[in-house]
Design a protein around this motif. Structure first.
Motif, PDB file in Angstrom:
ATOM      1  N   UNK A 296       0.830  -1.205   0.000  1.00 33.54           N
ATOM      2  CA  UNK A 296       0.000   0.000   0.000  1.00 33.54           C
ATOM      3  C   UNK A 296       0.863   1.253   0.000  1.00 33.54           C
ATOM      4  N   UNK A 297       1.925   1.238   0.797  1.00 37.22           N
ATOM      5  CA  UNK A 297       2.813   2.398   0.871  1.00 37.22           C
ATOM      6  C   UNK A 297       3.505   2.650  -0.456  1.00 37.22           C
ATOM      7  N   UNK A 298       4.008   1.594  -1.091  1.00 42.56           N
ATOM      8  CA  UNK A 298       4.716   1.748  -2.357  1.00 42.56           C
ATOM      9  C   UNK A 298       3.790   2.240  -3.476  1.00 42.56           C
ATOM     10  N   UNK A 299       2.515   1.862  -3.418  1.00 48.46           N
ATOM     11  CA  UNK A 299       1.579   2.260  -4.471  1.00 48.46           C
ATOM     12  C   UNK A 299       0.909   3.608  -4.199  1.00 48.46           C
ATOM     13  N   UNK A 300       1.244   4.225  -3.061  1.00 45.47           N
ATOM     14  CA  UNK A 300       0.741   5.569  -2.804  1.00 45.47           C
ATOM     15  C   UNK A 300      -0.385   5.667  -1.810  1.00 45.47           C
ATOM     16  N   UNK A 301      -0.647   4.582  -1.075  1.00 47.48           N
ATOM     17  CA  UNK A 301      -1.723   4.617  -0.070  1.00 47.48           C
ATOM     18  C   UNK A 301      -1.191   4.157   1.282  1.00 47.48           C
ATOM     19  N   UNK A 302      -0.287   4.919   1.881  1.00 45.03           N
ATOM     20  CA  UNK A 302       0.284   4.530   3.174  1.00 45.03           C
ATOM     21  C   UNK A 302      -0.770   4.528   4.278  1.00 45.03           C
TER      22      UNK A 302
ATOM     23  N   UNK B 193       0.499  10.702   0.668  1.00 45.31           N
ATOM     24  CA  UNK B 193      -0.506   9.640   0.678  1.00 45.31           C
ATOM     25  C   UNK B 193      -1.936  10.138   0.657  1.00 45.31           C
ATOM     26  N   UNK B 194      -2.193  11.343   1.150  1.00 49.32           N
ATOM     27  CA  UNK B 194      -3.563  11.862   1.144  1.00 49.32           C
ATOM     28  C   UNK B 194      -3.999  12.281  -0.260  1.00 49.32           C
ATOM     29  N   UNK B 195      -3.058  12.321  -1.193  1.00 47.91           N
ATOM     30  CA  UNK B 195      -3.375  12.632  -2.590  1.00 47.91           C
ATOM     31  C   UNK B 195      -3.329  11.363  -3.438  1.00 47.91           C
ATOM     32  N   UNK B 196      -2.221  10.642  -3.330  1.00 48.63           N
ATOM     33  CA  UNK B 196      -2.031   9.475  -4.194  1.00 48.63           C
ATOM     34  C   UNK B 196      -2.908   8.290  -3.802  1.00 48.63           C
TER      35      UNK B 196
END
Length: 215
Positions: free
Chosen positions: A40-46, A58-61
């Motif tokens: 999740x972190x690597x794909x932009x959703x930490x 993360x609040x954008x991606x």
């Protein structure tokens, strides 16, 4: 602002869709190979704790990430009905700012209320719908066909999502949807009053939510 004769292909909507699809494909490919938190972190959703310690992007991606095909398709459908409609009526840079604002602020509100920034484009789609409805009251350029039907469907999704959250222990971002509706109404109203007022509103809300949520 554009006129009907000046409407162009929604390039930003296409780019956003391709990014969502690419993220989904990567998520499915690595889901059984990489630990969930890392993926999740690597794909932009930490996760929330990762956002709080510095992964603020993360609040954008996180809006680009979808965990199943139904989640992806319903959000892409909303994006192409609503997002492409708005993009054709305002300059691409203005639409980019609007998308950036809606996705980040809805995520931050949800993060504040639930300690989870959520994933997906739901907050943005709700924002776009309410923006269109308000603009259509005074501007014929925004007379989206079936807009009230879309609105009714999206409103019915809210209690359904609440039911699924409580009954099946899901984690649908209702907070992001609701704040998206509210902010879309306000933005649509301000943009009818003055083309610059909504930009000031964007800055104030982003600063306020960033300070309250992230810092």
């Amino acid at each position: 602002m554009t006129t009907k004769g000046e409407m162009r292909f929604p390039i930003y909507t296409l780019l956003l869709s391709l990014l969502c699809i690419a993220s989904f494909v990567l998520f499915q490919y690595f889901s059984n190979k990489v630990d969930g938190a890392i993926l999740f972190s690597k794909l932009g959703a930490p996760y929330a704790v990762q956002i709080y310690i510095g992964q603020y992007w993360g609040v954008i991606t996180n809006s680009l990430v979808h965990i199943n095909i139904f989640h992806l398709l319903i959000n892409l459908f909303g994006l192409w009905v609503l997002g492409s409609y708005v993009e054709r009526r305002i300059r691409i840079f203005n639409f980019f700012l609007m998308g950036l604002f809606a996705s980040s602020v809805t995520s931050m509100f949800q993060l504040t209320l639930t300690n989870d920034a959520g994933i997906g484009l739901s907050g943005l789609n709700y924002f776009l719908l309410s923006f269109i409805i308000i603009r259509a009251l005074k501007n014929d350029l925004y007379k989206l066909k079936w807009r009230y039907l879309y609105g009714l469907i999206l409103l019915l999704i809210l209690p359904l999502s609440y039911y699924l959250n409580t009954r099946n222990n899901l984690n649908i971002g209702i907070e992001a949807m609701v704040i998206g509706l509210v902010l879309g109404f306000i933005t649509g109203w301000l943009s009818e009053l003055n083309s610059r007022l909504y930009l000031v509103f964007f800055i104030i809300v982003i600063l306020a939510t960033s300070i309250c949520t992230l810092f």
